[in-house]
Design an enzyme around this catalytic site. Structure first.
Site, PDB file in Angstrom:
ATOM      1  N   LYS A   1       0.855  -1.174  -0.118  1.00 45.73           N
ATOM      2  CA  LYS A   1       0.075  -0.178  -0.076  1.00 45.73           C
ATOM      3  C   LYS A   1       1.006   1.268   0.025  1.00 45.73           C
ATOM      4  CE  LYS A   1      -3.517   2.534   2.576  1.00 45.73           C
ATOM      5  NZ  LYS A   1      -4.505   2.177   3.647  1.00 45.73           N
TER       6      LYS A   1
ATOM      7  N   LYS B   1      -2.139  -1.561  -3.934  1.00 45.96           N
ATOM      8  CA  LYS B   1      -3.112  -0.226  -3.705  1.00 45.96           C
ATOM      9  C   LYS B   1      -2.307   0.975  -3.800  1.00 45.96           C
ATOM     10  CE  LYS B   1      -6.198   1.780  -0.633  1.00 45.96           C
ATOM     11  NZ  LYS B   1      -6.884   1.853   0.662  1.00 45.96           N
TER      12      LYS B   1
END
Ligand code: PBG
Length: 337
Positions: free
Chosen positions: A208, A261
Site C-alpha cells: 500500500k 493499492k
C-alpha cells in the site's frame, strides 16, 4: 501519385502472419480475448454511517454515498440481484467518538459491527470484508497510536487484534488490514485463531503506497491525518522491489490474499506479485482513480463506460484476480444491459 503503385502486388498479398485476421469480427475477437472480467472478481467498497434514512453523496466520489443501515441493506440487495456478492464496508465515524487509541473500533456499541451483523443476517450469502485500521477511529487521523509525533508499531497491533476479533464476531468473512504496520498479519491471524475464527480470511494490504489518490476516500470518512503524512508506514511510490519484502512477510504470516493499492499507477507491482506468489492477488482501484474518470466523463472529455471497462481490464490483465472498485455496481449494470 501514391507510392502504392510501386508496391509489388504479388509480394504484399503473401504475408504468413497477419495478426489482423484474429480481429476481423466480434466472434473471433471475443473467442480469442485473453482477459475477461466478471462480477465474480469484483468487491464493492461501501461507506456506512450511523443512523436511519441517511444517504449523502460523497462530493469527490460522484455516485458513492455514506449509507445508514436501511440504505445499506437496500444497496446490498440491489447489488446481489446484479451478481455483485462481495462488499468491503468502511465506517464514517462521528468525530466525538474518535480517540487516541481508536477504542470505538472494537467497542460493543460500534454501529459498524452492528451493520455487519445485520447484513450477514439478511444476506448470509453476501461476502463481507471489513477494514482493520485505526484511522476512521483515531483522533489523530493516523493508522497507528501516536506518541511524540511518531506512529507506534507494536502498540498498534493490539488495537488491530481487538478490532479484527470484534469484526469476526460480527460475522466478517474477510478481514482487511489496511494500515501497513509491521507484523500485523501474523498478530491478527493468531488473535483470530485463538478466538476460534480459523475460517475468517485475511486480505492483506500488502503493498500500500503513500498515494495522492486516496484523497476522495479521506473526504468520505473525514479521516485525513491531523498532522504530517503517512509516509512512515505506507510505501514510497518509487519502490517496487520493496513490495517483495512486504509480500513475503504477509505470505509467511498467513495472508490469504495479497493486495496492491492503488492499482493503476502500480500495475507493474501487481504483475510482479502475481508472478512470485501462489495465492490470489487483489488490487484496489482507489477513490482517486474513480474520481478522475468521473470528472473527465462529466466534462464530456472521456467516454465513461469504455474507459471504466478498459481500466478494470488493465488491472486484471496485469495480474489481479480480485479488484476492489467503486465501479462494481455500474460494471454489473453495464453487463446486464
Ligand atoms: C485507511 C484506508 C485508506 C483507503 C482504504 N483504507 C486511505 C488511507 O490510507 O489514508 C483508501 C481507499 C481509497 O482511496 O479508495 N486505512
Amino acid at each position: 501519385m501514391s507510392s502504392l503503385n510501386f508496391v509489388d502486388k504479388y509480394r504484399t498479398s503473401i504475408m504468413l502472419r497477419r495478426p489482423r485476421r484474429n480481429r476481423k469480427n466480434e466472434v473471433i475477437r471475443s473467442q480469442t480475448r485473453e482477459t475477461n472480467i466478471s462480477v465474480d472478481n469484483l468487491i464493492f467498497p461501501l461507506f456506512v454511517v450511523n443512523g436511519q434514512n441517511k444517504k449523502s453523496e460523497v462530493k469527490s466520489l460522484p455516485g458513492q454515498f455514506r449509507l445508514s443501515l436501511d440504505h445499506l441493506l437496500r444497496e446490498v440487495e440491489e447489488c446481489m440481484a446484479l451478481g455483485v456478492k462481495s462488499f468491503d464496508l468502511f465506517p464514517a465515524v462521528d468525530d466525538s467518538l474518535k480517540d487516541a487509541i481508536g477504542s470505538y473500533g472494537y467497542s460493543s456499541d460500534n454501529f459498524y459491527l452492528k451493520y455487519i451483523k445485520e447484513v450477514k443476517a439478511r444476506f448470509p450469502e453476501a461476502q463481507i470484508m471489513t477494514d482493520v485500521a485505526m484511522d476512521p477511529y483515531s483522533s489523530d487521523g493516523h493508522d497507528g497510536i501516536v506518541k511524540d509525533g511518531k506512529i507506534l508499531n507494536d502498540e498498534t497491533l493490539e488495537v488491530l487484534g481487538r478490532m479484527s476479533v470484534a469484526q469476526a464476531e460480527a460475522g466478517a468473512d474477510i478481514i482487511g488490514p489496511s494500515d501497513m504496520m509491521d507484523g500485523r498479519v501474523e498478530y491478527i491471524r493468531e488473535e483470530l485463531d485463538m478466538a476460534g475464527f480459523k475460517d475468517v480470511s485475511i486480505m492483506s494490504y500488502t503493498a500500500k503506497y503513500a498515494s495522492a489518490y486516496y484523497g476522495p476516500f479521506r473526504d468520505a470518512l473525514d479521516s485525513a491525518p491531523k498532522f504530517g503524512d503517512k509516509k512512515s508506514y505506507q510505501m514510497d511510490p518509487a519502490n517496487k522491489r520493496e513490495a517483495l519484502v512486504e509480500a513475503e512477510l504477509d505470505y509467511i504470516e498467513g495472508a490469504d490474499y495479497l493486495m496492491v493499492k492503488p492499482a493503476l499507477c502500480y500495475l507493474d507491482v501487481i504483475h510482479m506479485l502475481k508472478e512470485e506468489f501462489p495465492i490470489p492477488i487483489a488490487a484496489y482501484n482507489v477513490s482517486g482513480e474513480y474520481a478522475m474518470l468521473k470528472a473527465a466523463a462529466q466534462n464530456g472529455w472521456i467516454e465513461h463506460d469504455r474507459a471504466m471497462v478498459e481500466m478494470l481490464l488493465s488491472i486484471k490483465r496485469a495480474g489481479a484476480d480480485v479488484i476492489l472498485t467503486y465501479f462494481a455496481k455500474e460494471f454489473a449494470q453495464l453487463q446486464k444491459a
